[in-house]
Design an enzyme around this catalytic site. Structure first.
Site, PDB file in Angstrom:
ATOM      1  N   CYS A 145     -55.179  -9.688 -24.319  1.00  0.00           N
ATOM      2  CA  CYS A 145     -53.798 -10.514 -23.839  1.00  0.00           C
ATOM      3  C   CYS A 145     -54.537 -11.960 -24.281  1.00  0.00           C
ATOM      4  CB  CYS A 145     -53.716 -10.446 -22.223  1.00  0.00           C
ATOM      5  SG  CYS A 145     -53.209  -9.018 -21.740  1.00  0.00           S
ATOM      6  N   ARG A 204     -54.688 -11.095 -31.411  1.00  0.00           N
ATOM      7  CA  ARG A 204     -55.233 -10.652 -30.512  1.00  0.00           C
ATOM      8  C   ARG A 204     -54.623  -9.459 -30.368  1.00  0.00           C
ATOM      9  NH1 ARG A 204     -58.741 -13.988 -27.314  1.00  0.00           N
ATOM     10  NH2 ARG A 204     -58.217 -12.916 -25.374  1.00  0.00           N
ATOM     11  N   TRP A 224     -51.253  -7.431 -23.793  1.00  0.00           N
ATOM     12  CA  TRP A 224     -51.858  -6.204 -24.305  1.00  0.00           C
ATOM     13  C   TRP A 224     -51.794  -5.201 -23.100  1.00  0.00           C
ATOM     14  CZ3 TRP A 224     -53.369  -4.062 -29.002  1.00  0.00           C
ATOM     15  CH2 TRP A 224     -53.914  -2.914 -29.067  1.00  0.00           C
ATOM     16  N   ASN A 250     -55.510 -12.753 -18.365  1.00  0.00           N
ATOM     17  CA  ASN A 250     -56.070 -11.713 -19.301  1.00  0.00           C
ATOM     18  C   ASN A 250     -57.098 -11.247 -18.841  1.00  0.00           C
ATOM     19  OD1 ASN A 250     -57.190 -10.472 -21.700  1.00  0.00           O
ATOM     20  ND2 ASN A 250     -58.284 -12.299 -22.374  1.00  0.00           N
ATOM     21  N   GLY A 251     -57.319  -9.878 -18.730  1.00  0.00           N
ATOM     22  CA  GLY A 251     -58.248  -9.177 -17.925  1.00  0.00           C
ATOM     23  C   GLY A 251     -57.849  -8.089 -17.233  1.00  0.00           C
ATOM     24  N   GLU A 304     -71.994   9.322 -37.282  1.00  0.00           N
ATOM     25  CA  GLU A 304     -71.268   8.034 -37.181  1.00  0.00           C
ATOM     26  C   GLU A 304     -72.057   6.935 -37.819  1.00  0.00           C
ATOM     27  OE1 GLU A 304     -68.558   7.450 -36.147  1.00  0.00           O
ATOM     28  OE2 GLU A 304     -68.568   5.109 -36.278  1.00  0.00           O
ATOM     29  N   LYS A 318     -69.922   5.043 -41.075  1.00  0.00           N
ATOM     30  CA  LYS A 318     -69.706   3.564 -41.283  1.00  0.00           C
ATOM     31  C   LYS A 318     -70.262   3.112 -42.822  1.00  0.00           C
ATOM     32  CE  LYS A 318     -67.446   2.621 -37.886  1.00  0.00           C
ATOM     33  NZ  LYS A 318     -67.200   3.922 -37.936  1.00  0.00           N
ATOM     34  N   GLU A 347     -67.937   4.312 -45.343  1.00  0.00           N
ATOM     35  CA  GLU A 347     -66.576   3.505 -45.323  1.00  0.00           C
ATOM     36  C   GLU A 347     -66.963   2.100 -45.834  1.00  0.00           C
ATOM     37  OE1 GLU A 347     -64.013   3.686 -41.614  1.00  0.00           O
ATOM     38  OE2 GLU A 347     -65.848   3.935 -40.557  1.00  0.00           O
ATOM     39  N   HIS A 358     -82.607  23.906 -44.416  1.00  0.00           N
ATOM     40  CA  HIS A 358     -81.583  24.802 -44.853  1.00  0.00           C
ATOM     41  C   HIS A 358     -80.968  24.249 -45.873  1.00  0.00           C
ATOM     42  CE1 HIS A 358     -82.576  27.167 -41.102  1.00  0.00           C
ATOM     43  NE2 HIS A 358     -82.884  26.167 -40.548  1.00  0.00           N
ATOM     44  N   LYS A 409     -56.269   1.536 -40.840  1.00  0.00           N
ATOM     45  CA  LYS A 409     -56.601   1.516 -39.630  1.00  0.00           C
ATOM     46  C   LYS A 409     -56.239   2.769 -38.385  1.00  0.00           C
ATOM     47  CE  LYS A 409     -58.846   0.097 -36.071  1.00  0.00           C
ATOM     48  NZ  LYS A 409     -60.270   0.131 -36.164  1.00  0.00           N
TER      49      LYS A 409
HETATM   50  C1  AGP Z   1     -63.380   5.112 -38.150  1.00  0.00           C
HETATM   51  O1  AGP Z   1     -64.184   3.919 -38.540  1.00  0.00           O
HETATM   52  C2  AGP Z   1     -62.209   5.287 -39.143  1.00  0.00           C
HETATM   53  N1  AGP Z   1     -61.328   4.070 -39.105  1.00  0.00           N
HETATM   54  C3  AGP Z   1     -61.453   6.274 -38.890  1.00  0.00           C
HETATM   55  O2  AGP Z   1     -62.366   7.390 -39.154  1.00  0.00           O
HETATM   56  C4  AGP Z   1     -60.931   6.601 -37.578  1.00  0.00           C
HETATM   57  O3  AGP Z   1     -61.761   6.854 -36.541  1.00  0.00           O
HETATM   58  C5  AGP Z   1     -60.022   8.055 -37.613  1.00  0.00           C
HETATM   59  O4  AGP Z   1     -58.819   7.675 -38.641  1.00  0.00           O
HETATM   60  C6  AGP Z   1     -59.566   8.135 -36.153  1.00  0.00           C
HETATM   61  O5  AGP Z   1     -58.604   7.187 -35.673  1.00  0.00           O
HETATM   62  P1  AGP Z   1     -57.797   7.095 -34.067  1.00  0.00           P
HETATM   63  O6  AGP Z   1     -59.126   6.951 -33.302  1.00  0.00           O
HETATM   64  O7  AGP Z   1     -57.076   6.145 -34.283  1.00  0.00           O
HETATM   65  O8  AGP Z   1     -57.304   8.417 -33.921  1.00  0.00           O
END
Ligand code: AGP
Length: 607
Positions: free
Chosen positions: A2, A28, A75, A101-102, A479, A483, A486, A502, A602
């Protein structure tokens, strides 16, 4: 998150100033907006769900009279994004109106008490409780400020609050605990806001309010006091030279790195989720004959780590499944005894929603963890938890990943408790560890951020990386690899270290960098064996290990030391942080925009 904005305007109507301030807080993220102004000792409130311009066209904020007012972009965390839940919120008589906000942790118990005293509530928000609490405290106070401080001493949680009242028509009262609050002064007026961008058009002379402090604004300026004892605090104004764009990133060069460093705060917010929501999901999980953890991308890695935690804490087998593979893999075996726990930051990922819809059709119970109230996933779930991470602007998931992890870990231990696998003492002890996880992340970032930047430059020319871990660290490895894929556009591999023989070991050449996750715990002996294996074939070993772990450090060309005492099952929450930063700097070194990596969105809302 928020956004709050308050202003005592010296020479013009306040409403247009408030609207401008709120528009500079739009980054935000929000789903509703509201404004309150004081005129002729009467408060007027206009608010609704929607974006500022759209709601302003309907409600005509700019026509509101008065030179003192507050505004809010919400938010949603408690209660859906509706007009009733939008801020500002008021007390019974509309004489005290505030924005927030919080997350107020103990709002339900206070609400109960106030309901018994005859207060009428119109919303489901935690915020509205504060307005009624101040109203109640005012009955036994000589000033509104006294009532405000008494109320603040009763509430627990995170807040940045701004309040106006017809009882004190010349002032704005505000206060802070954890959620940011900044004050500003200029010849145009006196301001308070969640963040600097809101007041930049009117002043660059600001003062930050610190945790546990309240401030009273009037047309001349502000006074800051300590909430606990009302002692006055002297704080001068600082002149800032940020551009607006820098201000939106709070001085960080990109949203992604801001969000990496926001993780201690987002984790603290995730730990404030109302226990009854956690218990509700736990109850449904307990009824399941089989539990599928369904997600995509980073959220899938959170599920992978969670599956170790459910097994470790609740002795429960769960099936972490990539959303796009769920129907082919398990569709025909899903039934009324199945539980699908979908994890999705956006709540709109096509593959995850498709998997959920299929499971619903086959009568499975759908649960969810998401960051977006009102998303499709929340509407199709039997019960859900909102992870309180605030909007994540960077395309690469960072703070939402660690928040998902700590929520899933809490569900794992609560399920273990419900199934009698651990005692209440065990649960209390583990939950005590959860509470210090944000501090571990803070320390890990503090101690390693500059070294990570150096390492990212040292290895910037490498074209292949291996990320290796064992047990729950396999999820951390995946993970960290994602990163780097990506953001650094580097074709990296990630495997459970035990898999090396393997296949993966065949890619090792002289100088191939291998990043090992080496928390202290059950997998340590094996991980050392894996390191030796790679080292013997010329690999360059980069280890992420516990502080002072001489054995691992002795085997490594480079290493990053994590705080001592992190339980291995929870290590991904901390050990992922340097990997997020490493990938971030890789993108910067390439001159790419880490907030907008190529080819990625995103939220993947298409098949
Ligand atoms: C992760 O850095 C990416 N942006 C992508 O893998 C993301 O995690 C994936 O598309 C899932 O998104 P969601 O959590 O909104 O479902």
């Amino acid at each position: 998150m928020c956004g709050i904005f308050g202003c005592i305007s010296k020479d013009s109507p306040v409403a247009p100033i408030i609207i401008q301030g709120l528009k500079r807080l739009e980054y935000r993220g929000y789903d509703s907006v509201g404004v309150a102004t004081l005129y002729n000792e009467r408060i007027e409130v206009r608010k609704d769900a929607g974006k500022i311009d759209e709601v302003n066209n309907r409600l005509r904020f700019s026509e509101m009279k008065g030179s003192i007012g507050i505004g809010h972009t919400r938010w949603a965390t408690h209660g859906a994004p509706t007009m009733v839940n939008a801020h500002p919120h008021s007390d019974c008589n509309g004489e005290i109106t505030l924005i927030h906000n919080g997350v107020i942790e103990n709002f339900l118990e206070i609400k109960e008490e106030l309901l018994n005293k005859g207060h009428n509530f119109v919303s489901r928000t935690d915020t509205e409780v504060v307005a009624h609490l101040i109203e109640e405290e005012f009955k036994n106070s000589s000033t509104l400020e006294e009532a405000f401080l008494k109320a603040l001493r009763r509430i627990r949680g995170s807040y940045a609050i701004a309040l106006i009242s017809s009882k004190e028509p010349e002032r704005i009262f505000c206060a802070r605990n954890e959620s940011p609050l900044v004050l500003g002064v200029s010849e145009k007026g006196v301001f308070c806001a969640s963040d600097v961008p809101a007041m930049l058009p009117y002043t660059n002379k600001i003062a930050w309010v610190k945790n546990g402090e309240a401030a009273v604004l009037d047309s001349e300026g502000f006074t800051i006091v300590r909430i606990e004892d009302n002692s006055k605090i002297e704080r001068g104004l600082t002149e800032i030279t940020w551009t607006l764009e820098m201000a939106e990133k709070q001085g960080y060069p990109h949203f992604m790195v801001k969000e990496i460093f926001e993780q201690p705060q987002s984790l603290r917010n995730a730990l404030r989720i109302q226990k009854q929501y956690m218990d509700l999901l736990t109850t449904f999980l307990d009824r399941g004959r089989e539990i599928f953890l369904v997600a995509a991308g980073t959220s899938y890695h959170a599920c992978l780590a969670a599956s170790y935690l459910f097994s470790k804490f609740a002795r429960l087998v769960t099936y972490p499944v990539v959303s796009s593979e769920f129907i082919e893999n398990y569709g025909s075996s899903i039934g009324i005894d199945s539980v699908v726990l979908a994890v999705s930051q956006s709540g709109e990922t096509f593959d995850t929603l498709k998997a959920v819809d299929y499971a619903r059709m086959r009568a499975a119970t759908i649960l969810a963890v998401t960051n977006t109230v009102g998303s499709t996933l929340t509407r199709v779930s039997r019960a859900y938890i909102v992870q309180q991470s605030g909007p994540e602007i960077g395309v690469a998931a960072t703070k939402t990943f660690t928040s998902q992890l700590i929520i899933l870990a809490q569900l794992g231990v609560r399920l273990a408790r419900m199934r009698g696998k651990i005692s209440q003492d065990d649960l209390d002890e583990i939950e005590g560890v959860f509470k210090i996880m944000p501090d571990y992340v803070e320390k890990a970032l503090e101690n390693n951020s500059s070294k990570v930047e150096v390492l990212s430059k040292k290895y910037s020319g490498e074209r292949v990386f291996l990320f290796l871990g064992r047990g729950v660290s396999s999820a951390t490895a995946l993970e960290g690899r994602l990163k780097l894929l990506e953001l650094g556009y580097v074709p990296a591999l990630a495997y459970p270290a035990g898999e090396s023989k393997h296949g993966p070991i065949s890619v090792i050449e002289e100088g191939t960098p291998c990043i090992f996750l080496c928390p202290k715990g059950e997998t340590r002996k094996e991980i050392i064996g894996s390191i030796m294996e790679m080292k013997a074939r010329g690999a360059r070993i980069i280890s992420i290990c516990e502080e002072g772990d001489a054995e691992i450090i002795g085997l490594s060309e480079d290493y990053l030391e994590m705080p001592k005492g992190i339980p291995e099952p929870l290590s991904p929450i901390v050990y992922v942080a340097p990997l997020q930063l490493f990938a971030y700097h890789f993108a910067c070194n390439r001159g790419a925009d880490p907030d907008k990596p190529r080819n990625l969105a995103k939220s993947v809302t298409v098949p």
